[in-house]
Write a protein that holds these residues in place. Sequence first.
Motif, PDB file in Angstrom:
ATOM      1  N   ASN A 160       9.663  33.408  12.606  1.00 47.23           N
ATOM      2  CA  ASN A 160       8.970  32.281  13.223  1.00 47.23           C
ATOM      3  C   ASN A 160       9.948  31.188  13.631  1.00 47.23           C
ATOM      4  O   ASN A 160       9.851  30.638  14.726  1.00 47.23           O
ATOM      5  CB  ASN A 160       7.955  31.690  12.245  1.00 47.23           C
ATOM      6  CG  ASN A 160       6.621  32.397  12.322  1.00 47.23           C
ATOM      7  OD1 ASN A 160       6.408  33.246  13.184  1.00 47.23           O
ATOM      8  ND2 ASN A 160       5.720  32.072  11.411  1.00 47.23           N
TER       9      ASN A 160
ATOM     10  N   ASN B 286      13.375  31.316  13.866  1.00 47.05           N
ATOM     11  CA  ASN B 286      14.615  31.611  14.576  1.00 47.05           C
ATOM     12  C   ASN B 286      14.517  32.722  15.604  1.00 47.05           C
ATOM     13  O   ASN B 286      15.443  32.927  16.381  1.00 47.05           O
ATOM     14  CB  ASN B 286      15.686  32.012  13.554  1.00 47.05           C
ATOM     15  CG  ASN B 286      15.763  31.035  12.423  1.00 47.05           C
ATOM     16  OD1 ASN B 286      15.906  29.841  12.631  1.00 47.05           O
ATOM     17  ND2 ASN B 286      15.619  31.528  11.207  1.00 47.05           N
ATOM     18  N   GLY B 287      13.440  33.457  15.561  1.00 44.73           N
ATOM     19  CA  GLY B 287      13.351  34.616  16.437  1.00 44.73           C
ATOM     20  C   GLY B 287      13.930  35.843  15.748  1.00 44.73           C
ATOM     21  O   GLY B 287      14.721  35.744  14.801  1.00 44.73           O
TER      22      GLY B 287
ATOM     23  N   HIS C 113      16.115  38.302  16.609  1.00 46.06           N
ATOM     24  CA  HIS C 113      17.536  38.625  16.599  1.00 46.06           C
ATOM     25  C   HIS C 113      18.373  37.549  15.942  1.00 46.06           C
ATOM     26  O   HIS C 113      19.529  37.791  15.624  1.00 46.06           O
ATOM     27  CB  HIS C 113      18.023  38.893  18.022  1.00 46.06           C
ATOM     28  CG  HIS C 113      17.608  40.225  18.523  1.00 46.06           C
ATOM     29  ND1 HIS C 113      18.222  41.394  18.142  1.00 46.06           N
ATOM     30  CD2 HIS C 113      16.605  40.590  19.346  1.00 46.06           C
ATOM     31  CE1 HIS C 113      17.626  42.421  18.724  1.00 46.06           C
ATOM     32  NE2 HIS C 113      16.653  41.962  19.465  1.00 46.06           N
ATOM     33  N   ALA C 114      17.806  36.402  15.735  1.00 44.26           N
ATOM     34  CA  ALA C 114      18.581  35.353  15.076  1.00 44.26           C
ATOM     35  C   ALA C 114      18.284  35.264  13.588  1.00 44.26           C
ATOM     36  O   ALA C 114      18.725  34.334  12.925  1.00 44.26           O
ATOM     37  CB  ALA C 114      18.334  34.018  15.756  1.00 44.26           C
TER      38      ALA C 114
ATOM     39  N   GLN D 205       4.475  35.435  18.564  1.00 44.30           N
ATOM     40  CA  GLN D 205       5.831  35.754  19.014  1.00 44.30           C
ATOM     41  C   GLN D 205       5.991  37.260  19.281  1.00 44.30           C
ATOM     42  O   GLN D 205       6.609  37.678  20.252  1.00 44.30           O
ATOM     43  CB  GLN D 205       6.877  35.287  18.002  1.00 44.30           C
ATOM     44  CG  GLN D 205       8.266  35.414  18.547  1.00 44.30           C
ATOM     45  CD  GLN D 205       9.320  34.674  17.717  1.00 44.30           C
ATOM     46  OE1 GLN D 205      10.495  34.843  17.935  1.00 44.30           O
ATOM     47  NE2 GLN D 205       8.913  33.850  16.787  1.00 44.30           N
ATOM     48  N   CYS D 206       5.381  38.049  18.401  1.00 40.92           N
ATOM     49  CA  CYS D 206       5.458  39.505  18.601  1.00 40.92           C
ATOM     50  C   CYS D 206       4.802  39.914  19.914  1.00 40.92           C
ATOM     51  O   CYS D 206       5.297  40.793  20.626  1.00 40.92           O
ATOM     52  CB  CYS D 206       4.771  40.233  17.455  1.00 40.92           C
ATOM     53  SG  CYS D 206       5.630  40.106  15.885  1.00 40.92           S
ATOM     54  N   ASP D 207       3.686  39.272  20.206  1.00 38.42           N
ATOM     55  CA  ASP D 207       2.920  39.685  21.381  1.00 38.42           C
ATOM     56  C   ASP D 207       3.535  39.218  22.691  1.00 38.42           C
ATOM     57  O   ASP D 207       3.102  39.639  23.767  1.00 38.42           O
ATOM     58  CB  ASP D 207       1.469  39.199  21.261  1.00 38.42           C
ATOM     59  CG  ASP D 207       0.693  40.016  20.231  1.00 38.42           C
ATOM     60  OD1 ASP D 207       1.034  41.195  20.043  1.00 38.42           O
ATOM     61  OD2 ASP D 207      -0.242  39.476  19.622  1.00 38.42           O
ATOM     62  N   ASN D 208       4.486  38.317  22.612  1.00 47.39           N
ATOM     63  CA  ASN D 208       5.078  37.784  23.844  1.00 47.39           C
ATOM     64  C   ASN D 208       6.554  38.124  23.988  1.00 47.39           C
ATOM     65  O   ASN D 208       7.281  37.448  24.697  1.00 47.39           O
ATOM     66  CB  ASN D 208       4.914  36.264  23.878  1.00 47.39           C
ATOM     67  CG  ASN D 208       3.476  35.866  24.128  1.00 47.39           C
ATOM     68  OD1 ASN D 208       2.988  35.972  25.238  1.00 47.39           O
ATOM     69  ND2 ASN D 208       2.781  35.448  23.073  1.00 47.39           N
ATOM     70  N   THR D 209       6.972  39.164  23.345  1.00 46.74           N
ATOM     71  CA  THR D 209       8.392  39.446  23.205  1.00 46.74           C
ATOM     72  C   THR D 209       8.607  40.952  23.131  1.00 46.74           C
ATOM     73  O   THR D 209       7.746  41.658  22.623  1.00 46.74           O
ATOM     74  CB  THR D 209       8.867  38.767  21.889  1.00 46.74           C
ATOM     75  OG1 THR D 209       9.061  37.393  22.103  1.00 46.74           O
ATOM     76  CG2 THR D 209      10.124  39.398  21.375  1.00 46.74           C
ATOM     77  N   PRO D 210       9.736  41.469  23.609  1.00 47.03           N
ATOM     78  CA  PRO D 210       9.965  42.907  23.440  1.00 47.03           C
ATOM     79  C   PRO D 210      10.540  43.195  22.056  1.00 47.03           C
ATOM     80  O   PRO D 210      11.592  43.772  21.924  1.00 47.03           O
ATOM     81  CB  PRO D 210      10.975  43.252  24.540  1.00 47.03           C
ATOM     82  CG  PRO D 210      11.617  41.964  24.898  1.00 47.03           C
ATOM     83  CD  PRO D 210      10.792  40.828  24.384  1.00 47.03           C
TER      84      PRO D 210
ATOM     85  N   PHE E  53      -1.922  29.685  22.603  1.00 51.83           N
ATOM     86  CA  PHE E  53      -1.188  28.627  23.296  1.00 51.83           C
ATOM     87  C   PHE E  53      -1.326  27.298  22.551  1.00 51.83           C
ATOM     88  O   PHE E  53      -0.348  26.583  22.329  1.00 51.83           O
ATOM     89  CB  PHE E  53      -1.712  28.493  24.722  1.00 51.83           C
ATOM     90  CG  PHE E  53      -1.098  27.357  25.472  1.00 51.83           C
ATOM     91  CD1 PHE E  53       0.121  27.506  26.127  1.00 51.83           C
ATOM     92  CD2 PHE E  53      -1.736  26.118  25.515  1.00 51.83           C
ATOM     93  CE1 PHE E  53       0.690  26.447  26.812  1.00 51.83           C
ATOM     94  CE2 PHE E  53      -1.163  25.054  26.203  1.00 51.83           C
ATOM     95  CZ  PHE E  53       0.050  25.214  26.845  1.00 51.83           C
TER      96      PHE E  53
ATOM     97  N   ILE F 201       0.666  27.233  19.342  1.00 54.58           N
ATOM     98  CA  ILE F 201       2.097  27.042  19.559  1.00 54.58           C
ATOM     99  C   ILE F 201       2.401  25.590  19.924  1.00 54.58           C
ATOM    100  O   ILE F 201       3.350  24.991  19.407  1.00 54.58           O
ATOM    101  CB  ILE F 201       2.615  28.005  20.656  1.00 54.58           C
ATOM    102  CG1 ILE F 201       2.565  29.441  20.137  1.00 54.58           C
ATOM    103  CG2 ILE F 201       4.035  27.646  21.068  1.00 54.58           C
ATOM    104  CD1 ILE F 201       2.859  30.491  21.180  1.00 54.58           C
TER     105      ILE F 201
ATOM    106  N   ARG G 101       4.815  23.034  17.833  1.00 52.70           N
ATOM    107  CA  ARG G 101       5.931  22.284  18.414  1.00 52.70           C
ATOM    108  C   ARG G 101       5.756  20.777  18.239  1.00 52.70           C
ATOM    109  O   ARG G 101       6.600  19.990  18.645  1.00 52.70           O
ATOM    110  CB  ARG G 101       6.063  22.598  19.917  1.00 52.70           C
ATOM    111  CG  ARG G 101       6.407  24.047  20.212  1.00 52.70           C
ATOM    112  CD  ARG G 101       7.511  24.172  21.234  1.00 52.70           C
ATOM    113  NE  ARG G 101       7.943  25.570  21.318  1.00 52.70           N
ATOM    114  CZ  ARG G 101       7.447  26.471  22.163  1.00 52.70           C
ATOM    115  NH1 ARG G 101       6.526  26.118  23.054  1.00 52.70           N
ATOM    116  NH2 ARG G 101       7.882  27.708  22.143  1.00 52.70           N
TER     117      ARG G 101
END
Lengths: 194, 194, 194, 194
Positions: free
Chosen positions: C23, C25-26, C28-29, C109-114, C162, C165, C169
């Motif tokens: 959540n 960092n994403g 890959h980070a 995040q999962c649903d909007n990302t490969p 939306f 999120i 933020r």
Amino acid sequence: MAKLQKSIDKRNALIKATIELVNNNGFHATPMSKIAQMANVSPATIYLYFENKQDLVNKTYIEVKAKYTDYAFETYNDTMSVEAGFELIWKRIADFKLKECKNAMFLAQCDNTPMIDEPSRQEGIKHLQPLLDLWERGKEEGIIKPISDYLLYAYAINPLSFLMIAQKRGAFKLDKTHIEEAYQSAWSSIKVCN
Amino acid sequence: MAKLQKSIDKRNALIKATIELVNNNGFHATPMSKIAQMANVSPATIYLYFENKQDLVNKTYIEVKAKYTDYAFETYNDTMSVEAGFELIWKRIADFKLKECKNAMFLAQCDNTPMIDEPSRQEGIKHLQPLLDLWERGKEEGIIKPISDYLLYAYAINPLSFLMIAQKRGAFKLDKTHIEEAYQSAWSSIKVCN
Amino acid sequence: MAKLQKSIDKRNALIKATIELVNNNGFHATPMSKIAQMANVSPATIYLYFENKQDLVNKTYIEVKAKYTDYAFETYNDTMSVEAGFELIWKRIADFKLKECKNAMFLAQCDNTPMIDEPSRQEGIKHLQPLLDLWERGKEEGIIKPISDYLLYAYAINPLSFLMIAQKRGAFKLDKTHIEEAYQSAWSSIKVCN
Amino acid sequence: MAKLQKSIDKRNALIKATIELVNNNGFHATPMSKIAQMANVSPATIYLYFENKQDLVNKTYIEVKAKYTDYAFETYNDTMSVEAGFELIWKRIADFKLKECKNAMFLAQCDNTPMIDEPSRQEGIKHLQPLLDLWERGKEEGIIKPISDYLLYAYAINPLSFLMIAQKRGAFKLDKTHIEEAYQSAWSSIKVCN
DNA sequence: TATGAATGAGGCTTCATTCAT
DNA sequence: GATGAATGAAGCCTCATTCAT
């Protein structure tokens, strides 16, 4: 005693698995966990039978080497003539390399690799004594060339390992005729020419 | 202008370090980091010159094998008699194993281990052709035994590897006299007896 | 007896840590080492519970998605009227996004990302069936617009992501009034106008 | 000036490559080296145009966002009626998402991921002002629901992103009919019911 | 300006070994 | 004695970034 009785099967299974896996993947590419798996044993159990990985492979080496020389000398006795004795031993060794291919492959890998520690290697060499004694006798009788045992071994015995490995790689099939031809070459290379 | 200047020196240093370390520790026991260190290079730099560890060792193998056969055949040409040609090649090979001990040790380990992949091994074998051609000629002339090239190689050439390894282990010192004795054994094992 | 005791607690801690870190960092980070650290576990331990990083995140996705849909449909049954059923489900979903904010953020995040592989994504979609069935019924009864389920989902459900999120933020605070307004918009967008 | 002139092509190529690669692999799975490669440029060159990777992606985001809003508002002017203005803008946005799919996908990933830093995100939002102004006018005229702009955006605009992503995944094909249906849902969700 | 080479830091994963039962 | 769980150390490799030209 009871302890050893109970677990000799497991120990054997571990040795067998070690040979199989090291043959196919090399020492460092065979994890303890896979050895355990193939021996149907927990990884932790290995450490009940062997101190560590190095110890496992050392002990395996010594055990296989003993089996090898036992086989080689089983039918030999030192009342035979030098030539007959050599032929007998040589053919037993050839036989072993053909029939006990996995064991022989394992020894070949150990002998060509910094995989076994020196003490274990020395231990393995001891068992060759009868062959060295035979050569000694042959030298005295003027039948065997008076050269270093290392040279004799290199030409009389070691080529079999090369042939076995070539066979394992599928490049070559070692049959009865080849064995006979190989014996002739082996004997030619160490006997005194007349 | 100065674009593809990936220094050949670095590549060579990497190859050299690979040989040195694999000789002493075996393939799987030599980390890329140590190879880099010995070549005075960052670990990441290795990957500019080689795809990965397997590629590094494959390429090293091919390169050393080529150096070996180049040396072996350098002074040979196929107008020589079979016996003279064989002696020449054999002595060059022996010379190489003595003088280029590290290179030769490396080849021995590669050839007795599942360390090199098949394509690279095949690539390495190609270069041996002149020797096979010589043997072919020898068979036709009735000088060389009409047996498989594998057998010829096993008895004529491979024993040198065994002797070299024995020497490396300190068990034995291979001197000029040994070499001459070894040559006699080699030739005896493959020549047709009369 | 006490064999397969791979602690479910550790697994849960790993899943929780994954959600938290991804959540923030994403995918890959977030290094495996940090996931391990946050779960109070050695990095190697992760691999007892999951095959690799991708598997960890896939499994986390499926688990969270299941929790989400379980919550959404918990109080629903298909004897309700279409409008009542929709409102119920919608409000449960809104509730989930507010109360289980971390879980919901992770799904977004999962649903909007490969980030998740296709099979796991498909697996996650299955659980939505009751909502699709409800819409089907609504279309038959002339209450819900006869348009693609993707459109219905895009307008009725997805806007909540939306808003969540935006809230995360800090741009916006989603309170009860907003929820009610949002529901009205959602319903307006999919119901048949009269 | 001359400097910028000379290199605007490279800069554009870099931005384009970034979009392409981030779309397919995500931010952290696209190395600078691949961006450079796809832009036919050396990795080092990137650093002549952008401070670092984060800066590259931030700038790309801002540039794409600007292109998006420019397109959205190009044919709009604030003398139009609220409903006509909204329809115009909405359809331009839908058009952009269909025609400039890659750009739109990139924005979607940026907006649902902790990939862009806050300042750049804020910068991107600014450009939406004309839409917010239109909504303000609509609220004053009693045509648009008097609810938060976030809610309006969530229901009127954001669903298009969801539909576009679904389409990219191949689950669904967004055609003209769908667009019309979507517009009706969008308008229904934000207009004041009578 | 532009580049290919070079690299240190760090990420994923494996594995020999130990621990708790 | 036997085990499955657990782990720290280490290995391979990648990558954002810098350097020398």
